[in-house]
Design a protein around this motif. Structure first.
Motif, PDB file in Angstrom:
ATOM      1  N   LEU A   1     -80.465  28.776 -95.741  1.00 56.80           N
ATOM      2  CA  LEU A   1     -79.865  28.852 -96.277  1.00 56.80           C
ATOM      3  C   LEU A   1     -79.260  27.825 -97.060  1.00 56.80           C
ATOM      4  CD1 LEU A   1     -78.327  30.543 -93.130  1.00 56.80           C
ATOM      5  CD2 LEU A   1     -79.148  31.373 -94.851  1.00 56.80           C
ATOM      6  N   PRO A   2     -78.147  28.773 -97.994  1.00 53.31           N
ATOM      7  CA  PRO A   2     -78.135  27.753 -98.624  1.00 53.31           C
ATOM      8  C   PRO A   2     -77.008  26.446 -98.522  1.00 53.31           C
ATOM      9  CG  PRO A   2     -77.615  29.781 -99.529  1.00 53.31           C
ATOM     10  CD  PRO A   2     -77.959  30.394 -98.259  1.00 53.31           C
ATOM     11  N   ASN A   3     -77.521  25.854 -98.941  1.00 55.75           N
ATOM     12  CA  ASN A   3     -76.299  24.578 -98.700  1.00 55.75           C
ATOM     13  C   ASN A   3     -76.228  24.017 -97.186  1.00 55.75           C
ATOM     14  OD1 ASN A   3     -74.792  23.687-100.735  1.00 55.75           O
ATOM     15  ND2 ASN A   3     -73.410  25.804-100.317  1.00 55.75           N
ATOM     16  N   SER A   4     -76.852  24.212 -96.673  1.00 54.14           N
ATOM     17  CA  SER A   4     -78.200  24.288 -95.372  1.00 54.14           C
ATOM     18  C   SER A   4     -79.112  23.137 -94.988  1.00 54.14           C
ATOM     19  CB  SER A   4     -77.862  25.667 -94.262  1.00 54.14           C
ATOM     20  OG  SER A   4     -78.696  25.172 -92.951  1.00 54.14           O
ATOM     21  N   ASP A   5     -79.642  22.380 -94.168  1.00 49.90           N
ATOM     22  CA  ASP A   5     -80.679  22.211 -93.900  1.00 49.90           C
ATOM     23  C   ASP A   5     -81.616  21.871 -92.984  1.00 49.90           C
ATOM     24  OD1 ASP A   5     -78.785  20.752 -92.102  1.00 49.90           O
ATOM     25  OD2 ASP A   5     -79.747  18.431 -92.730  1.00 49.90           O
TER      26      ASP A   5
ATOM     27  N   ASP B   1     -87.371  36.822 -98.393  1.00 54.87           N
ATOM     28  CA  ASP B   1     -86.285  36.812 -99.922  1.00 54.87           C
ATOM     29  C   ASP B   1     -85.635  38.133 -99.932  1.00 54.87           C
ATOM     30  OD1 ASP B   1     -87.191  34.590-100.664  1.00 54.87           O
ATOM     31  OD2 ASP B   1     -88.695  36.203-101.877  1.00 54.87           O
TER      32      ASP B   1
ATOM     33  N   CYS C   1     -80.849  18.203-106.291  1.00 55.20           N
ATOM     34  CA  CYS C   1     -81.296  18.656-105.768  1.00 55.20           C
ATOM     35  C   CYS C   1     -81.112  19.786-104.486  1.00 55.20           C
ATOM     36  CB  CYS C   1     -83.064  19.060-105.941  1.00 55.20           C
ATOM     37  SG  CYS C   1     -83.260  18.017-104.187  1.00 55.20           S
ATOM     38  N   GLY C   2     -80.799  21.386-104.795  1.00 55.70           N
ATOM     39  CA  GLY C   2     -80.953  21.644-102.810  1.00 55.70           C
ATOM     40  C   GLY C   2     -81.536  21.610-101.793  1.00 55.70           C
ATOM     41  N   GLN C   3     -81.016  21.623-100.993  1.00 58.12           N
ATOM     42  CA  GLN C   3     -81.317  21.409 -99.239  1.00 58.12           C
ATOM     43  C   GLN C   3     -82.456  22.138 -99.274  1.00 58.12           C
ATOM     44  OE1 GLN C   3     -77.519  21.664 -97.631  1.00 58.12           O
ATOM     45  NE2 GLN C   3     -77.165  19.025 -97.460  1.00 58.12           N
TER      46      GLN C   3
ATOM     47  N   VAL D   1     -87.713  22.694-102.176  1.00 56.90           N
ATOM     48  CA  VAL D   1     -86.331  22.429-103.534  1.00 56.90           C
ATOM     49  C   VAL D   1     -87.086  22.749-104.481  1.00 56.90           C
ATOM     50  CG1 VAL D   1     -84.535  22.859-101.310  1.00 56.90           C
ATOM     51  CG2 VAL D   1     -86.079  20.439-102.309  1.00 56.90           C
TER      52      VAL D   1
END
Length: 982
Positions: free
Chosen positions: A810-814, A873, A804-806, A781
């Motif tokens: 996917l976005p907002n997913s861990d 990507d 920072c991001g997870q 990240v």
């Protein structure tokens, strides 16, 4: 006509039995008598050695001095008449009060009569009661024998006449008295015998003329038939026993004469109400025809229940034997638990263990023939009874039938047949016969001896009983004949055993039903696996490879079926046999365990196939490490090109990829348990803690046994049950500990590897099938991972503070781990990139000799890295993918319903199922395989220590193979030089 008469008689007999059974007054085939000692008969009764009961004497009679066999007239009474079986007495007159020595006359004594009412003379004189013609004298006279020259006479042993004394007396003292300096040695008078020879047929086919049979066979038969002499009848019966109860068309051998007398005396009645036991005769046979064995052995249970535990505990099997000498004399009642029927010497405790109900007993030894000749000069005969204690002082004796395997009926060994309808059951048995093989005289060395080499007592459980009911026990005996050549060097092997048996047909049927049902389920499950595999390799055709794959899947599932059935069977017998109070089950006999052992062998063999299949899949998995790191600056050294000066990008370090590859290499063989601890702890509980004692064939649940106590043989079913129970319990405890405690608070290497991928900025793509695999998203990240310590710590701190991001794809997913179903187009492009490398390992004509293999590997690595990175990507529309959750049913059956035709599918996977390509994800298979290997070795060797050592070596060997070949596959598929994998 004869057949019809037999059927009619059997029908009438059966009808009478049913009627009497309903009235509770009689038991058709289970015969019992009251237990009576000779001392219980008193003065007015005598002990009948034929019926084993007290019989009242007639008027003016009393029992003999021994109290056995017959009555005699009271003192002062003579025998008026005698039929052989009974006598009539009459009182002597006052003028002739003395009774003659033979008891048949009255006479006046020269002095006062003795206490027994007979005349007596002083020492050295003989009593004369009759004239030379046999007429009775009015007054008996005492005549002194002349002990001096020239007569040198003394009274004979009976005191009837004067005979010359021994030469040794005359030579030493010139008289019939022993000198003061000499010692008198009394001689024993030998039995007289005639010149009539009778032969005893031995199992070797040799006919040996028997001095014993020739001397006493016909005289005993005559005395038994004509005079009902009980001792003679018993002696005749003993001779039949020495002849192995064999019957033929001949009527002049021992058993033929017995049968003749048996039929002739039918009108005299039976002893104790038993139809096979004639008055005055010994009980030798259960009827004169075959087919009675099943009625004797499986009609009525014993009127006593056995229990292993509780206040009503009853595990004592009390057997009594009526012991007879070879001459037909009743000797004593003997408790069999003192080793009466056991020829092998042992301690009293171990001998008595044979009669502990439920204990499978076996004693085996080798005896010297010379010792048998010395200790068994004359055989003893045994009528065995089971004691039923109805009340204190009230004991009933239940006859125990015998199956003599050496019995011949018209030259055929009918008792060796498996079908009991052809058996001839008998009663009396002998252990050692050293007498009938003596040819010339009774004192000569026998030419052959006969020994009961295998004697077995078997109890059979009544089906569906809950009260510990069993049928009457059966004694099976097999004899061995030894021709005497060198008694000192000759030996014979003898054994004594007690077995407990139940009908295993119901258990066998239930096992077969379970195997059939679960086997059918396994077929369906294997078909689902095969269909899933076909979809994952994107091949719709059913070919030979598909059939082979189905068989491999089915082998694994069928192995689990056999495993479940065998473990369930082992635990069933372990729990229900050891924990039962009232006896309801017996363990399978060793011969009945063979099918179970075959099932265990099948489970192991099929599990081995499954294990090797999984191992092969793991060793052929496709894997690639996607490096997301990008150059962060320019190189310090410019590169001069045509027309302008270029400054190249700073190279990305490969060490992160090497580090991740080494970590993957290390976790290939980690497991959820410690295999070494598993083996050592199982061995500890079995051998040190004593749990192996639970596998012994006895009802005891004690873990520690006394060294002096008898140790029965192990049951293979119980050994398997105990071993699997301990193995599975310890394995479950270990997995629970590692999952709940160790991996949560100490170290979780699987999650650590996923975290390492994120910190290293490296993703992992695993393809276990052509179009199916797993993906670990390790893209950082922070954008970069190739940095210094300060920046690394700063990045980790920002991540901890959610600045920072997870880490998820996917976005907002861990969610970082996925199951992937890729399209055939993507897989084809994947193979096309690696094609130059695979061609390098192919035929030499396809290899480009000018190409540098290191340059090819480097080029393929960078191409694959860019290609897979662009796929993640979404840079290729024709090879794009979607992310979704799997349906619950899809997870259960392990099959994807949607086929990736246009787009690949990434399934969210929080369970880290990528471990399926590691040892870690196949712990159940490994645990069961190790356990089955351990049990198979133990069942073959009966040695837990050996099984533990070989299991440890097997684990070590397969771990080394998995590591070595897995390392090679990792280097080949990831294009990482094998020299950097340590």
């Amino acid at each position: 006509m004869a057949t019809g008469a037999l059927k009619l008689r059997a029908f009438i007999y059966g009808y009478i039995c049913i009627f009497l059974l309903k009235s509770d007054t009689f038991s058709c085939e289970q015969f019992s008598v009251s237990f009576t000692q000779p001392s219980d008969c008193g003065v007015e009764n005598y002990f009948d050695i034929s019926s084993l009961s007290c019989v009242k004497c007639g008027p003016n009679q009393m029992s003999s001095k021994s109290g056995i066999a017959n009555c005699e007239c009271q003192t002062g009474f003579k025998v008026l008449a005698s039929t052989g079986a009974s006598i009539t007495c009459q009182k002597c007159s006052d003028s002739a009060p003395g009774v003659t020595q033979d008891g048949y006359g009255c006479v006046r004594c020269p002095g006062s009569p003795a206490e027994d009412g007979k005349c007596q003379c002083p020492t050295g004189s003989i009593l004369v009661e009759r004239n030379l013609n046999g007429t009775l004298l009015t007054v008996a006279a005492c005549e002194a024998c002349s002990g001096t020259e020239p007569a040198f006479s003394v009274p004979d042993p009976k005191g009837n006449r004067c005979v010359r004394c021994q030469d040794s007396f005359i030579n030493t003292s010139q008289s019939c008295t022993c000198g003061s300096s000499n010692t008198l040695v009394r001689r024993i008078r030998s039995l007289a015998h005639t010149n009539v020879l009778c032969s005893n047929i031995w199992t070797t086919g040799l006919a040996v003329p028997s001095a014993w049979l020739s001397s006493f066979l016909y005289s005993s038969a005559a005395a038994c038939l004509l005079f009902s002499n009980r001792t003679a009848c018993q002696a005749l019966g003993n001779m039949c026993v020495l002849n192995m109860h064999s019957l033929s068309t001949l009527s002049n051998d021992a058993c033929g004469l017995y049968s003749t007398i048996y039929r002739t005396t039918a009108a005299q009645g039976n002893n104790q109400g038993i139809p096979y036991w004639r008055v005055s005769l010994p009980w030798l046979y259960y009827g004169e025809q075959a087919g009675l064995a099943s009625r004797v052995l499986q009609t009525d249970p014993l009127p006593v229940g056995f229990s292993f535990k509780g206040v009503d505990r009853n595990t004592n099997v009390e057997l009594l034997a009526a012991v007879y000498s070879v001459r037909g004399e009743f000797m004593r009642w003997e408790n069999v638990s003192r080793g009466t029927l056991q020829l092998c010497p042992d301690t009293t405790t171990r001998l008595q263990a044979a009669f502990m109900f439920g204990t499978a007993y076996k004693q085996k030894c080798v005896l010297s023939v010379s010792d048998l000749l010395a200790s068994q000069s004359e055989p003893l005969f045994y009528d065995v009874f089971l004691v039923q204690q109805k009340a204190p002082g009230d004991r009933r004796l239940i006859a125990v039938p015998t199956l003599n395997l050496n019995l011949q009926f018209n030259g055929q060994s009918v008792n060796q047949a498996s079908n009991m309808n052809g058996w001839y059951l008998t009663r009396r048995l002998v252990l050692v016969d050293t007498l009938s093989g003596r040819e010339k005289s009774l004192s000569s060395t026998p030419r052959a001896i006969r020994v009961a080499s295998d004697l077995k007592i078997r109890f059979q459980l009544v089906p569906s009983t809950q009260k510990g009911e069993v049928y009457p026990p059966l004694t099976t005996v097999s004899y061995s004949d030894i021709l005497i050549s060198d008694p000192v060097k000759q030996t014979v092997t003898v054994s004594f055993s007690v077995e407990y048996e139940m009908d295993q047909n119901e258990a066998r049927v239930k096992t077969d039903i379970a195997l059939g049902v679960l086997g059918g389920v396994a077929v369906v499950y294997s078909l689902l696996k095969t269909a899933s595999w076909k979809r994952r390799i994107a091949s719709p055709l059913i070919d030979l490879q598909t059939i082979l794959k189905f068989l491999l899947f089915y082998a694994g599932d069928l192995a689990n079926v056999f495993f479940v059935v065998t473990v369930g069977t082992g635990l069933y017998w372990l729990i229900f046999y050891k924990a039962q109070q009232f006896v309801s089950v017996f363990l399978p006999l060793p011969a009945q365990e063979e099918r179970f052992v075959i099932y265990v062998g099948c489970a192991f063999a099929l599990k081995m196939v499954q294990f090797l299949h999984k191992l092969l899949v793991q060793l052929s998995v496709d894997i690639f490490f996607i490096d997301w790191e990008r150059p962060r600056g320019k190189a310090s050294k410019p590169v001069n090109g045509p027309g302008e000066v270029k400054t190249p990008a700073s190279p990305v370090s490969i060490w992160r990829t090497y580090f991740v590859a080494n970590e993957w290499n290390e976790i290939q063989t980690i497991r959820k348990i410690s295999p070494t601890f598993q083996v050592v702890s199982v061995l500890f509980f079995l051998e040190v803690a004593g749990f192996s004692s639970l596998a012994l064939r006895d009802p005891s649940s004690e873990l520690q046994r006394s060294a002096e106590a008898y140790t029965p043989a192990y049951s293979r079913v119980l050994r398997y049950g105990v071993a699997t129970a301990i193995w599975l319990c310890l394995g479950f405890i270990q997995m629970t500990f590692f999952s709940v405690v160790y991996e949560r608070f100490v170290e979780d290497k699987i999650r650590q590897f996923v975290d390492l991928c994120s910190l290293s900025n490296i993703s992992v793509l695993l393809l276990s099938q052509r179009c199916f695999g797993y993906y670990i998203h390790g893209r950082s990240v922070h954008g970069h991972a190739d940095t210094n310590m300060e920046e690394m710590n700063s990045n980790m701190k920002r991540e901890m503070e959610n600045l920072c991001g997870q880490r998820g794809l996917l976005p907002n997913s861990d969610v970082q781990t996925f199951q992937v179903s890729v399209t055939s187009r993507l897989r084809a492009q994947y193979d096309r990139i690696l094609e130059p490398l695979s061609r390098r390992n192919g035929p030499s004509r396809l290899v480009d000799a000018s190409a540098n293999p290191y340059e090819q590997s480097t080029k393929a690595y960078h191409t694959m890295n860019r290609f897979l990175g662009s796929i993640i990507d979404h840079a290729h529309r024709e090879m794009d993918y979607i992310v979704k959750d799997k349906l619950l049913f899809e997870r259960i059956i392990g099959m994807e319903f949607i086929e990736p035709l246009e787009k690949s599918i990434f399934y969210n996977d929080d369970s880290y199922s990528f471990v399926d390509v590691l040892y870690y994800g196949n712990e159940a298979t490994l645990l069961i395989f190790d356990m089955l290997f351990f049990c198979v070795v133990d069942l073959g060797s009966q040695n837990f220590v050996l099984a533990s050592v070989l299991t440890y070596l097997q684990q070590l060997i397969f771990r080394l193979v998995r590591n070595g070949l897995g390392r090679r596959n990792l280097a080949t598929k990831t294009l990482v030089d094998k020299r950097f994998l340590i």
